[in-house]
Write an enzyme that holds these catalytic residues in place. Sequence first.
Site, short mmCIF file in Angstrom:
data_model
loop_
_atom_site.label_atom_id
_atom_site.label_comp_id
_atom_site.label_asym_id
_atom_site.label_seq_id
_atom_site.Cartn_x
_atom_site.Cartn_y
_atom_site.Cartn_z
N GLY A 72 94.17 -154.25 -71.15
CA GLY A 72 94.91 -155.16 -72.01
C GLY A 72 93.97 -156.15 -72.66
O GLY A 72 92.89 -156.44 -72.12
N GLN A 76 91.46 -163.66 -77.00
CA GLN A 76 90.27 -163.30 -76.23
C GLN A 76 89.12 -162.86 -77.13
O GLN A 76 87.97 -162.83 -76.70
CB GLN A 76 90.58 -162.20 -75.22
CG GLN A 76 91.48 -162.67 -74.08
CD GLN A 76 91.80 -161.52 -73.17
OE1 GLN A 76 92.74 -160.78 -73.38
NE2 GLN A 76 90.98 -161.35 -72.14
N CYS A 112 90.40 -159.78 -65.43
CA CYS A 112 90.52 -160.16 -66.83
C CYS A 112 89.17 -160.01 -67.51
O CYS A 112 88.14 -160.39 -66.94
CB CYS A 112 91.00 -161.61 -66.92
SG CYS A 112 91.24 -162.21 -68.59
N LEU A 113 89.20 -159.47 -68.72
CA LEU A 113 87.96 -159.33 -69.49
C LEU A 113 87.34 -160.69 -69.80
O LEU A 113 86.14 -160.78 -70.04
CB LEU A 113 88.21 -158.54 -70.77
CG LEU A 113 88.69 -157.10 -70.56
CD1 LEU A 113 89.01 -156.45 -71.89
CD2 LEU A 113 87.67 -156.29 -69.79
N HIS A 142 100.51 -160.65 -68.25
CA HIS A 142 99.16 -161.22 -68.21
C HIS A 142 98.66 -161.52 -69.63
O HIS A 142 98.16 -162.61 -69.91
CB HIS A 142 98.23 -160.21 -67.50
CG HIS A 142 96.79 -160.59 -67.50
ND1 HIS A 142 96.12 -160.96 -66.36
CD2 HIS A 142 95.87 -160.63 -68.50
CE1 HIS A 142 94.85 -161.22 -66.66
NE2 HIS A 142 94.67 -161.02 -67.96
N GLU A 143 98.82 -160.53 -70.53
CA GLU A 143 98.34 -160.72 -71.91
C GLU A 143 99.18 -161.76 -72.64
O GLU A 143 98.65 -162.54 -73.44
CB GLU A 143 98.33 -159.39 -72.66
CG GLU A 143 97.40 -158.34 -72.08
CD GLU A 143 95.98 -158.83 -71.80
OE1 GLU A 143 95.47 -159.70 -72.54
OE2 GLU A 143 95.38 -158.33 -70.84
N HIS A 164 97.98 -165.20 -72.01
CA HIS A 164 96.84 -165.58 -72.87
C HIS A 164 97.32 -166.24 -74.16
O HIS A 164 96.69 -167.17 -74.66
CB HIS A 164 95.99 -164.36 -73.23
CG HIS A 164 95.01 -163.98 -72.19
ND1 HIS A 164 93.96 -164.78 -71.78
CD2 HIS A 164 94.88 -162.84 -71.46
CE1 HIS A 164 93.26 -164.17 -70.86
NE2 HIS A 164 93.79 -162.98 -70.64
#
Length: 172
Positions: free
Chosen positions: A46, A51, A96-97, A138-139, A142
Amino acid sequence: MAILPIYTAPDPLLKTISTPVTEVTDETRLLIDNMFETMYDAPGIGLAAIQVGIQKRLLVVDVIGRQQDEPAQPIAMINPEITWVSDHDATYEEGCLSLPEHYADVVRPAEIEVKYLDPDGNPQKMKAEGLLATCIQHEMDHLDGILFVDHISALKRNMILRKLLKLKKMAS
């Protein structure tokens, strides 16, 4: 298509609230394509636009592709809104990235319904459960300036953020 740079914590941009996409254009679709390429390259399941430095309410997910020997199932969501959550919760170990190599158990609703615009600007509605539901939530966090570490204890969160800050200082 291009691989975009991924912002990492504690970059203050990640704590900002993203603004709605007012019009779905070719530029929006190019961003979606670039976000998928970036997510798959990372590799991740994701990615939210914030991000990669774009403060728009847009995210991409694919919990199947690259994770298993199954064909990719990419989903792009523009201006997503959760319209329903289940009463029961599920716990997943999230990463997470934007917080590379850090993981923690996070409790979220096990099932959700979400409405959004697809890359053609058409309204869509989806029910998700399991890992897909967790990934979407989660996304979406963000988009509101929330990181998965905001859902864990302050002690664990501060340890992770201190490590990331130290790595950033060492890299510069």
